[in-house]
Enzyme design. Structure first.
Site, PDB file in Angstrom:
ATOM      1  N   SER A 119       0.840  -1.206   0.000  1.00 59.30           N
ATOM      2  CA  SER A 119       0.000   0.000   0.000  1.00 59.30           C
ATOM      3  C   SER A 119       0.870   1.250   0.000  1.00 59.30           C
ATOM      4  O   SER A 119       2.026   1.208   0.433  1.00 59.30           O
ATOM      5  CB  SER A 119      -0.873   0.002   1.255  1.00 59.30           C
ATOM      6  OG  SER A 119      -1.515   1.251   1.422  1.00 59.30           O
ATOM      7  N   TYR A 161      -2.169  -1.276  10.576  1.00 58.52           N
ATOM      8  CA  TYR A 161      -2.285  -1.578   9.137  1.00 58.52           C
ATOM      9  C   TYR A 161      -1.045  -1.128   8.367  1.00 58.52           C
ATOM     10  O   TYR A 161      -0.476  -1.884   7.571  1.00 58.52           O
ATOM     11  CB  TYR A 161      -3.537  -0.897   8.586  1.00 58.52           C
ATOM     12  CG  TYR A 161      -3.725  -1.036   7.091  1.00 58.52           C
ATOM     13  CD1 TYR A 161      -4.338  -2.173   6.558  1.00 58.52           C
ATOM     14  CD2 TYR A 161      -3.308  -0.042   6.213  1.00 58.52           C
ATOM     15  CE1 TYR A 161      -4.532  -2.297   5.187  1.00 58.52           C
ATOM     16  CE2 TYR A 161      -3.497  -0.157   4.841  1.00 58.52           C
ATOM     17  CZ  TYR A 161      -4.104  -1.286   4.331  1.00 58.52           C
ATOM     18  OH  TYR A 161      -4.292  -1.401   2.970  1.00 58.52           O
TER      19      TYR A 161
HETATM   20  P1  NAD Z   1     -11.861  -5.312  -0.322  1.00 60.30           P
HETATM   21  O1  NAD Z   1     -12.592  -5.178   0.954  1.00 60.30           O
HETATM   22  O2  NAD Z   1     -12.641  -5.406  -1.563  1.00 60.30           O
HETATM   23  O3  NAD Z   1     -10.895  -6.559  -0.296  1.00 60.30           O
HETATM   24  C1  NAD Z   1     -10.276  -7.039   0.858  1.00 60.30           C
HETATM   25  C2  NAD Z   1     -10.597  -8.508   0.933  1.00 60.30           C
HETATM   26  O4  NAD Z   1      -9.805  -9.084   1.955  1.00 60.30           O
HETATM   27  C3  NAD Z   1     -12.041  -8.814   1.302  1.00 60.30           C
HETATM   28  O5  NAD Z   1     -12.867  -8.898   0.180  1.00 60.30           O
HETATM   29  C4  NAD Z   1     -11.898 -10.139   2.005  1.00 60.30           C
HETATM   30  O6  NAD Z   1     -12.264 -11.194   1.152  1.00 60.30           O
HETATM   31  C5  NAD Z   1     -10.429 -10.252   2.327  1.00 60.30           C
HETATM   32  N1  NAD Z   1     -10.236 -10.515   3.749  1.00 60.30           N
HETATM   33  C6  NAD Z   1     -10.271  -9.629   4.769  1.00 60.30           C
HETATM   34  N2  NAD Z   1     -10.091 -10.280   5.933  1.00 60.30           N
HETATM   35  C7  NAD Z   1      -9.948 -11.596   5.622  1.00 60.30           C
HETATM   36  C8  NAD Z   1      -9.750 -12.771   6.377  1.00 60.30           C
HETATM   37  N3  NAD Z   1      -9.654 -12.740   7.719  1.00 60.30           N
HETATM   38  N4  NAD Z   1      -9.671 -13.963   5.714  1.00 60.30           N
HETATM   39  C9  NAD Z   1      -9.791 -14.017   4.375  1.00 60.30           C
HETATM   40  N5  NAD Z   1      -9.975 -12.937   3.606  1.00 60.30           N
HETATM   41  C10 NAD Z   1     -10.051 -11.746   4.241  1.00 60.30           C
HETATM   42  O7  NAD Z   1     -10.855  -4.076  -0.368  1.00 60.30           O
HETATM   43  P2  NAD Z   1      -9.619  -3.732  -1.317  1.00 60.30           P
HETATM   44  O8  NAD Z   1      -9.358  -2.319  -1.050  1.00 60.30           O
HETATM   45  O9  NAD Z   1      -9.808  -4.207  -2.693  1.00 60.30           O
HETATM   46  O10 NAD Z   1      -8.423  -4.536  -0.637  1.00 60.30           O
HETATM   47  C11 NAD Z   1      -7.560  -5.376  -1.361  1.00 60.30           C
HETATM   48  C12 NAD Z   1      -6.127  -5.158  -0.916  1.00 60.30           C
HETATM   49  O11 NAD Z   1      -5.711  -3.850  -1.326  1.00 60.30           O
HETATM   50  C13 NAD Z   1      -5.897  -5.225   0.588  1.00 60.30           C
HETATM   51  O12 NAD Z   1      -4.700  -5.917   0.848  1.00 60.30           O
HETATM   52  C14 NAD Z   1      -5.737  -3.771   0.966  1.00 60.30           C
HETATM   53  O13 NAD Z   1      -4.928  -3.626   2.108  1.00 60.30           O
HETATM   54  C15 NAD Z   1      -5.039  -3.246  -0.269  1.00 60.30           C
HETATM   55  N6  NAD Z   1      -5.097  -1.792  -0.431  1.00 60.30           N
HETATM   56  C16 NAD Z   1      -6.298  -1.166  -0.591  1.00 60.30           C
HETATM   57  C17 NAD Z   1      -6.319   0.216  -0.728  1.00 60.30           C
HETATM   58  C18 NAD Z   1      -7.601   0.959  -0.899  1.00 60.30           C
HETATM   59  O14 NAD Z   1      -7.575   2.199  -0.861  1.00 60.30           O
HETATM   60  N7  NAD Z   1      -8.719   0.325  -1.108  1.00 60.30           N
HETATM   61  C19 NAD Z   1      -5.125   0.946  -0.696  1.00 60.30           C
HETATM   62  C20 NAD Z   1      -3.924   0.267  -0.537  1.00 60.30           C
HETATM   63  C21 NAD Z   1      -3.928  -1.110  -0.395  1.00 60.30           C
END
Ligand code: NAD
Ligand code: MG
Length: 297
Positions: A189, A202
């Site tokens: 991230s 986080y």
């Molecule tokens: P999202 O909520 O769509 O996806 C996160 C997914 O993580 C969930 O759908 C879930 O299936 C999974 N998850 C969470 N806890 C879990 C557990 N205990 N066991 C199994 N699965 C679990 O959100 P997103 O933003 O698409 O996140 C995807 C990745 O991107 C993550 O690693 C997040 O940290 C990273 N990220 C997101 C952003 C943002 O702004 N959205 C920014 C930087 C990094």
């Protein structure tokens, strides 16, 4: 002239207005969001770049993982998608969409905070897909807490278990099966580089993911397995409205980037496909930022 129809201004290519405040319990359901994030359902066009590949995708029901799942499948990979049982609705709609298009999609829900389950997940993927050569480790949890005094040990443990420990547990098992030429992609991230004051746990997990990725890449280089990471900036996904941000931050979410808006999950897919395919054969131990301009170095 025809080419101009394809020329798109990134500033207004996707929604750039204020978001309505909206709160869902963790982990959140994408199809209930307003507006519903774009994971490329209608837009991603495959070109056979991952033909015959066998991919495990965590967090594939929604957000960035869903965009990766759609892209990998349309590029020709067979996929197995992990998510939490509470997210069945998003997972079912993904499977239905891709199966209608003739792709092979398996679903396997479960908690990545459980070491035993992580091993099971890998074995299930190998069994269903008939092997494994592509790992997109996208799952993650994020819960904003204003003050360190209020950050519980339980949250600290869970965030590290899901975001960091699961990568060790999954990869330990996966190494029994991954052939040379395989690609592993983790998800770090912008928080690794510019940590927010309310994301102490986080942000630290995201720095750990970057270090894990780079060290593992060096360990596996001689085996012919590449390991890279993607560093998203602010992306409109369920993670943000299910505790990832305080509600007061939702309306202006992403507006402080040079492009002036949050990213959509679909805007990440191309980087994952590139890192998955042989096109990135000389890329390993690398982190690719997709940040709307708040660069990572
Ligand atoms: P999202 O909520 O769509 O996806 C996160 C997914 O993580 C969930 O759908 C879930 O299936 C999974 N998850 C969470 N806890 C879990 C557990 N205990 N066991 C199994 N699965 C679990 O959100 P997103 O933003 O698409 O996140 C995807 C990745 O991107 C993550 O690693 C997040 O940290 C990273 N990220 C997101 C952003 C943002 O702004 N959205 C920014 C930087 C990094
Ligand atoms: Mg989800």
């Amino acid at each position: 002239m025809a080419y101009k129809e394809d020329l798109k201004n990134p500033v207004d290519m996707y929604y750039s207005g204020e978001y309505e405040k909206q709160e869902q319990p963790y982990p959140g359901i994408q199809s209930d969001m307003k507006p519903v994030p774009d994971s490329g359902e209608k837009s991603y066009v495959g070109h056979g770049r991952l033909q015959g590949r066998k991919a495990l995708i965590t967090g594939g029901d929604s957000g960035i993982g869903r965009a990766v799942a759609i892209a990998f499948a349309r590029e020709g990979a067979d996929i197995l998608v992990n998510y939490l049982p509470d997210e069945q609705k998003d997972a079912d709609s993904l499977k239905e969409l891709l199966e209608q298009e003739g792709h092979t999609v398996y679903l396997y829900p479960g908690n990545l905070g459980d070491e035993e389950f992580c091993g099971e997940l890998v074995r299930e993927a190998v069994d269903k897909l008939g092997g494994l050569d592509l790992m997109a480790l996208v799952a993650g949890r994020q819960h904003a807490v204003e003050n360190l005094e209020d950050l519980s040990t339980q949250q600290l443990r869970e965030t590290f278990e899901v975001n960091v420990f699961s990568l060790y547990w999954i990869m330990k098992e996966a190494l029994k099966y991954l052939p040379e030429g395989s690609s592993v992609i983790t998800t770090t991230s912008i928080q690794d580089y510019q940590p927010s004051p309310n994301l102490l746990d986080y942000a630290a997990t995201k720095s750990a993911i970057t270090a894990f990725t780079r060290a593992l890449a060096k360990q596996l280089a001689k085996k012919g397995i590449r390991v890279n990471s993607v560093a998203p900036g602010p992306i409109w996904t369920p993670l943000q409205i299910s505790g990832g941000q305080p509600q007061s931050h939702i309306p202006e979410f992403g507006h402080n980037t040079p492009l002036g808006r949050a990213g959509e999950p679909a805007e990440l897919a191309g980087v994952y496909v590139f890192l998955a395919s042989n096109e990135s054969s000389y890329v390993t131990a690398e982190v690719y930022g997709v940040t709307g301009g708040n660069h990572t170095e």
